[in-house]
Design a protein around this motif. Sequence first.
Motif, short mmCIF file in Angstrom:
data_model
loop_
_atom_site.label_atom_id
_atom_site.label_comp_id
_atom_site.label_asym_id
_atom_site.label_seq_id
_atom_site.Cartn_x
_atom_site.Cartn_y
_atom_site.Cartn_z
N ASP A 1 26.89 80.86 38.41
CA ASP A 1 26.79 80.31 39.76
C ASP A 1 25.56 80.92 40.40
OD1 ASP A 1 27.50 78.93 42.12
OD2 ASP A 1 28.42 80.74 42.91
N LEU A 2 24.65 80.08 40.87
CA LEU A 2 23.39 80.52 41.45
C LEU A 2 23.26 80.02 42.87
CD1 LEU A 2 20.44 81.64 41.23
CD2 LEU A 2 19.81 79.39 40.34
N GLN A 3 22.90 80.94 43.77
CA GLN A 3 22.62 80.57 45.16
C GLN A 3 21.32 81.27 45.57
OE1 GLN A 3 25.98 81.50 47.60
NE2 GLN A 3 27.35 80.19 46.44
N THR B 1 16.14 84.68 51.85
CA THR B 1 16.16 86.14 51.86
C THR B 1 16.87 86.79 50.68
OG1 THR B 1 18.18 86.14 53.19
CG2 THR B 1 16.07 86.23 54.38
N GLU B 2 17.61 85.99 49.87
CA GLU B 2 18.43 86.59 48.82
C GLU B 2 18.70 85.62 47.68
OE1 GLU B 2 22.26 89.24 49.29
OE2 GLU B 2 22.85 87.12 49.33
N ILE B 3 18.83 86.18 46.48
CA ILE B 3 19.29 85.45 45.31
C ILE B 3 20.66 86.01 44.95
CG2 ILE B 3 18.93 84.99 42.85
CD1 ILE B 3 15.93 85.25 43.36
N ALA B 4 21.62 85.13 44.71
CA ALA B 4 22.95 85.55 44.29
C ALA B 4 23.27 84.89 42.96
CB ALA B 4 23.99 85.17 45.35
N VAL B 5 23.59 85.71 41.96
CA VAL B 5 23.95 85.20 40.64
C VAL B 5 25.32 85.76 40.27
CG1 VAL B 5 23.31 85.07 38.20
CG2 VAL B 5 21.52 85.12 39.94
N ASP B 6 26.26 84.86 40.04
CA ASP B 6 27.59 85.25 39.56
C ASP B 6 27.73 84.64 38.16
OD1 ASP B 6 28.35 86.53 41.94
OD2 ASP B 6 28.91 84.62 42.83
N ALA B 7 27.77 85.51 37.15
CA ALA B 7 27.88 85.05 35.77
C ALA B 7 29.12 85.62 35.12
CB ALA B 7 26.63 85.46 34.98
N GLU B 8 29.63 84.88 34.19
CA GLU B 8 30.83 85.28 33.45
C GLU B 8 30.64 86.66 32.83
OE1 GLU B 8 34.62 84.69 32.07
OE2 GLU B 8 33.52 83.26 33.29
N GLY B 9 31.62 87.55 33.03
CA GLY B 9 31.63 88.84 32.34
C GLY B 9 30.75 89.92 32.90
N GLN B 10 30.22 89.77 34.11
CA GLN B 10 29.40 90.83 34.71
C GLN B 10 29.57 90.83 36.22
OE1 GLN B 10 25.69 89.51 33.06
NE2 GLN B 10 24.94 88.78 34.99
N LEU C 1 33.05 95.99 34.20
CA LEU C 1 32.06 94.93 34.09
C LEU C 1 30.65 95.51 34.19
CD1 LEU C 1 33.64 92.14 36.31
CD2 LEU C 1 33.62 92.29 33.83
N PRO C 2 29.73 95.04 33.34
CA PRO C 2 28.36 95.55 33.41
C PRO C 2 27.60 94.97 34.60
CG PRO C 2 28.54 93.85 31.73
CD PRO C 2 29.93 94.09 32.26
N VAL C 3 26.62 95.73 35.05
CA VAL C 3 25.73 95.28 36.12
C VAL C 3 24.69 94.34 35.48
CG1 VAL C 3 24.00 96.04 37.79
CG2 VAL C 3 26.04 97.41 37.40
N ALA C 4 24.32 93.29 36.18
CA ALA C 4 23.35 92.33 35.66
C ALA C 4 21.97 92.98 35.53
CB ALA C 4 23.27 91.12 36.57
N VAL C 5 21.43 92.93 34.32
CA VAL C 5 20.08 93.44 34.09
C VAL C 5 19.12 92.34 34.54
CG1 VAL C 5 18.43 94.19 32.34
CG2 VAL C 5 20.84 94.83 32.14
N HIS C 6 18.14 92.72 35.36
CA HIS C 6 17.22 91.72 35.90
C HIS C 6 15.83 92.31 36.08
CE1 HIS C 6 18.61 93.92 39.41
NE2 HIS C 6 17.48 93.58 39.99
N PRO D 1 28.70 90.54 40.06
CA PRO D 1 27.78 89.64 40.77
C PRO D 1 26.49 90.38 41.16
CG PRO D 1 29.98 89.50 41.70
CD PRO D 1 29.98 90.66 40.74
N LEU D 2 25.38 89.67 41.08
CA LEU D 2 24.08 90.23 41.45
C LEU D 2 23.67 89.66 42.80
CD1 LEU D 2 21.40 91.73 40.75
CD2 LEU D 2 20.64 89.59 39.69
#
Length: 116
Positions: free
Chosen positions: A67-69, A73-82, A32-37, A84-85
């Motif tokens: 899925d965004l939280q 102190t933190e941003i968490a992004v879980d997206a299909e096919g990559q 799985l690729p790392v989320a580019v941000h 989690p950030l």
Amino acid sequence: MKELAMLSNAPSKPSGGRPLIQEVSETVNAELPVAVHTQRVHETEDGAKQLVVTVECPHAAVVGEIDLQVSATEIAVDAEGQLPLRLPLQHKVDADSIAAKYNKRKRILTLTIPIL
């Protein structure tokens, strides 16, 4: 501990012949690729500062696959096919006033969060 003992006494295969628990290797996410941000501070016309974060989600066709939280102190992004950030925030932000937009054509999630 009693629950574990009960689980270990359970049959390893149901009547269908397949195991109840699928065993997966630890390298399952290696492909799985790392989320580019990106992350930058933007100053509005009235002098207020905002944190602007963009996250590429190339495999998320619709916003429902993300899925965004956001916490203070933190941003968490879980997206299909990559993978989690988890992005630690370097500024104190107002997590309750976040604005999030997803561009389906470019497949980019943009978050704008006021800095306190």
